[in-house]
Design an enzyme around this catalytic site. Structure first.
Site, short mmCIF file in Angstrom:
data_model
loop_
_atom_site.label_atom_id
_atom_site.label_comp_id
_atom_site.label_asym_id
_atom_site.label_seq_id
_atom_site.Cartn_x
_atom_site.Cartn_y
_atom_site.Cartn_z
N ASP A 371 48.83 38.50 38.28
CA ASP A 371 47.42 38.11 38.35
C ASP A 371 47.26 37.04 39.43
O ASP A 371 46.73 35.96 39.18
CB ASP A 371 46.94 37.60 36.99
CG ASP A 371 45.44 37.37 36.95
OD1 ASP A 371 44.75 37.81 37.87
OD2 ASP A 371 44.97 36.72 35.99
N PHE A 372 47.73 37.36 40.63
CA PHE A 372 47.64 36.41 41.75
C PHE A 372 46.20 36.39 42.25
O PHE A 372 45.65 37.43 42.64
CB PHE A 372 48.58 36.83 42.88
CG PHE A 372 50.04 36.56 42.61
CD1 PHE A 372 50.49 36.29 41.33
CD2 PHE A 372 50.95 36.59 43.65
CE1 PHE A 372 51.84 36.04 41.08
CE2 PHE A 372 52.30 36.34 43.41
CZ PHE A 372 52.75 36.07 42.13
N GLU A 373 45.61 35.22 42.27
CA GLU A 373 44.23 35.07 42.71
C GLU A 373 44.15 34.01 43.80
O GLU A 373 45.17 33.47 44.24
CB GLU A 373 43.33 34.72 41.51
CG GLU A 373 43.35 35.76 40.40
CD GLU A 373 42.43 35.41 39.24
OE1 GLU A 373 41.54 34.55 39.41
OE2 GLU A 373 42.61 35.98 38.14
N GLY A 374 42.91 33.72 44.22
CA GLY A 374 42.70 32.66 45.19
C GLY A 374 43.42 32.90 46.50
O GLY A 374 43.26 33.93 47.15
N GLN A 462 39.86 43.59 38.60
CA GLN A 462 38.80 42.82 37.96
C GLN A 462 37.45 43.21 38.55
O GLN A 462 37.09 42.76 39.63
CB GLN A 462 39.04 41.32 38.15
CG GLN A 462 40.34 40.81 37.59
CD GLN A 462 40.57 39.34 37.88
OE1 GLN A 462 39.63 38.54 37.93
NE2 GLN A 462 41.82 38.97 38.09
#
Length: 587
Positions: A371-374, A462
């Site tokens: 869930d790598f974000e940003g 998402q």
């Protein structure tokens, strides 16, 4: 001698309009548009009832073309009516000097014309129209190519449309097609939405590389020296379900949820033992790094000061085992909104592998959710091909996950939860682009997904906290309704050219590898979708009903299911999300 002189020279071929379907009254029949950029509209039009609307996207200038049979050493006039800025009309392969003309200003319909002469051995040319990069959609209608007809008296005639087309699945990934031979045809083309045309010479074809548990629609056209026929009536076939990769053990339709195991927020803490049986995959949120670039991932249960009702470590581990005994999967999710992870070095990569392994082993987990974000993933300047990435954070992440998969074997469950910015936005933009200046994070998950597709259990993008995203219909779609989920999921199950480059197509994922990601309540995230709209999206994707105005490129009864942020928020909302899932899939 007299009779010979009376016969005179042979008559020149009569002038004719050689373009097929130049008014687009038969849709896009006879035309090929780059990157799916073209569609047919009924308003505005110049003549008849239809016109071509083409939309440039990314590095694609929305080129629509048709190859036309012509006579050698002959003069032709190419013309079209266009509307829009920077609309081009041209011909290539003339054997002499290729031509092009354009209009600069938008407004009313304008006529473009140009003339060329074919070379002494030229028998076909390609006529085309296109827009320009960064410009809005443009319109083309009544496109003509007037000159000598190579199929005049004694010449070949346009073949009729094939009839009797049948389609039958021969395996989970292939379909056999047969049809009646067309008199005078020298070749045939098999057409399938979202796929490159397949050329064959016999009245049959084997279509391979398909997806299990998916319905496909086929059409066939015939061709000879005079041109290409209209397409046949459609035939459909559904491939049977196939074996999954990247970790099995999931039900045919699965419900995935994130459990706030390491922190508290307004939704309240939920003990592992209290998670209802509806949830098939439970992602522990979150494992986070000690620093952005360390690769050292740590996980702990929520402190008692934040979560007074938190269970003990022993109780938590026992509850995990109990869930697994009932067929559930429990994964460690790495990252989240606040957990930036950048594996910029091989040392960070190796630390990631060892620290994630420690968490999996300590809690007896089934696998990993990424869930790598940003700013965790972004592409270096010059890294333009998702099939062969060079950016260290991408290359090291892929290597680390493959090492984990090899360590834990075929039962290792691998899921990913990227945002739309990192996946579907790649249809328009990829990294910083060929000239720089774009956000380098655009489409940055695509090389990771592609490299790990054979190991991937489930991708649940998402579909929330997202801006408007262009779909394969070249229209922008906004979150909150069925339309957004239909368009975004169709992209994953159909595949798409990355940054509009038809030579770099991100291949479709299997439907059993795809779930739709949504927020459980209005409090959980922007883009909440009501149960009624969720049901419409599922109906469209699995049954091709309730689709609204969007036309999907297939039907996927094997779509794996739904993901939500989160189990905690669903409890907060009275379990509305999971109850709707159970009602739909009979849970």
């Amino acid at each position: 001698m007299a009779s010979f002189l009376a016969a005179g020279p042979p008559a020149a071929a009569a002038a004719a309009d050689l373009v097929r379907n130049g008014g687009f009254e038969a849709g896009l029949a006879g035309w090929s548009c780059s990157g799916g950029s073209g569609t047919v509209v009924t308003t505005p039009v110049h003549g008849g009832s239809s016109a071509l609307r083409a939309t440039p996207a990314g590095q694609d200038n929305a080129r629509c073309s048709q190859t036309v049979t012509v006579a050698p050493d002959s003069t032709y006039t190419l013309g079209a009516w266009v509307q829009g800025a920077y609309v081009y009309l041209g011909a290539s392969g003339t054997g002499t000097t290729d031509v092009s003309t354009w209009t600069q200003t938008p407004g009313a319909w304008k006529q473009l014309t140009t003339t060329f002469r074919t070379g002494p051995s030229t028998t076909s040319v390609t006529v085309h129209t296109h827009g320009w990069y960064g410009q809005p959609a443009h319109l083309t209608d009544d496109l003509t190519l007037v000159g000598p007809d190579p199929g005049g008296p004694g010449g070949p005639q346009l073949p009729a449309a094939p009839t009797g087309l049948t389609a039958s699945a021969t395996s989970s990934t292939s379909v056999a097609l047969t049809w009646s031979a067309v008199p005078g045809a020298t070749s045939y083309t098999v057409h399938r939405d979202g796929a490159a045309p397949l050329s064959v010479t016999a009245a049959s074809a084997a279509v391979t590389g398909l997806t299990a548990a998916t319905t496909y629609t086929f059409r066939v056209s015939a061709a000879n020296a005079a041109g290409t026929s209209p397409q046949s009536a459609p035939a459909t076939a559904t491939t049977p379900g196939g074996g999954g990769g990247g970790g099995g053990g999931l039900p045919a339709h699965a419900l995935v949820g994130y459990l706030h195991a390491s922190f508290a927020n307004g939704s309240g803490y939920v003990r592992m033992a209290d998670v209802p049986a509806s949830w098939d995959v439970i992602n522990l949120a979150f494992g986070e790094p000690t620093s952005v670039t360390s690769g050292d991932i740590r996980f702990r249960l929520c402190p008692v000061a934040e979560c007074p009702n938190v269970e003990s470590e022993a109780e938590f581990k026992a509850a995990v085992k109990a869930k697994q005994a009932n067929g559930k999967k429990v994964l460690i999710s790495i990252g989240g909104q606040n957990g930036q992870v950048q594996l910029a070095s091989t040392a960070a990569r190796d630390t990631f592998v060892s620290s994630v392994s420690k968490i999996i082993d300590e809690y007896g987990l089934d696998g990993l959710d990424i869930d790598f974000e940003g700013h965790s993933l972004s592409l270096a300047t010059g890294d333009t091909d998702f099939r062969a990435p060079t950016t260290p954070v991408i290359v090291n992440l892929v290597s680390a996950v493959k090492t984990l998969k090899a360590k834990y074997g075929p039962g290792f469950v691998l899921t990913m939860a990227p945002e739309t910015f990192f996946v579907q936005l790649g249809y328009q933009y990829y990294g910083s682009g060929p000239w720089g200046g774009q956000d380098p994070r655009a489409g940055a998950y695509l090389p990771v997904i592609h490299a790990l597709r054979d190991d991937l259990t489930l991708l649940h993008v998402q579909d929330y906290n997202s801006g408007s995203i262009m779909g394969l219909d070249n229209q922008y779609h906004s979150m909150g309704g069925a339309d957004f989920h239909i368009a975004m999921t169709d992209m994953l199950l159909t595949g798409f050219p990355v940054a509009g480059n038809a030579a770099r197509v991100f291949p479709a994922l299997r439907p059993d590898q795809v779930a739709i990601g949504l927020p459980a309540t209005t409090d959980a995230g922007n883009g909440h979708t009501s149960p009624t709209e969720v049901t419409k999206a599922l109906n469209c994707l699995t049954k091709k009903t309730d689709c609204g105005t969007y036309r999907t490129h297939g039907t996927w009864p094997g779509l794996r299911g739904l993901m939500t942020w989160s189990i905690n928020w669903d409890r907060f909302g009275g379990w509305e999300f999971s109850r709707n899932f159970d009602a739909y899939f009979g849970g």
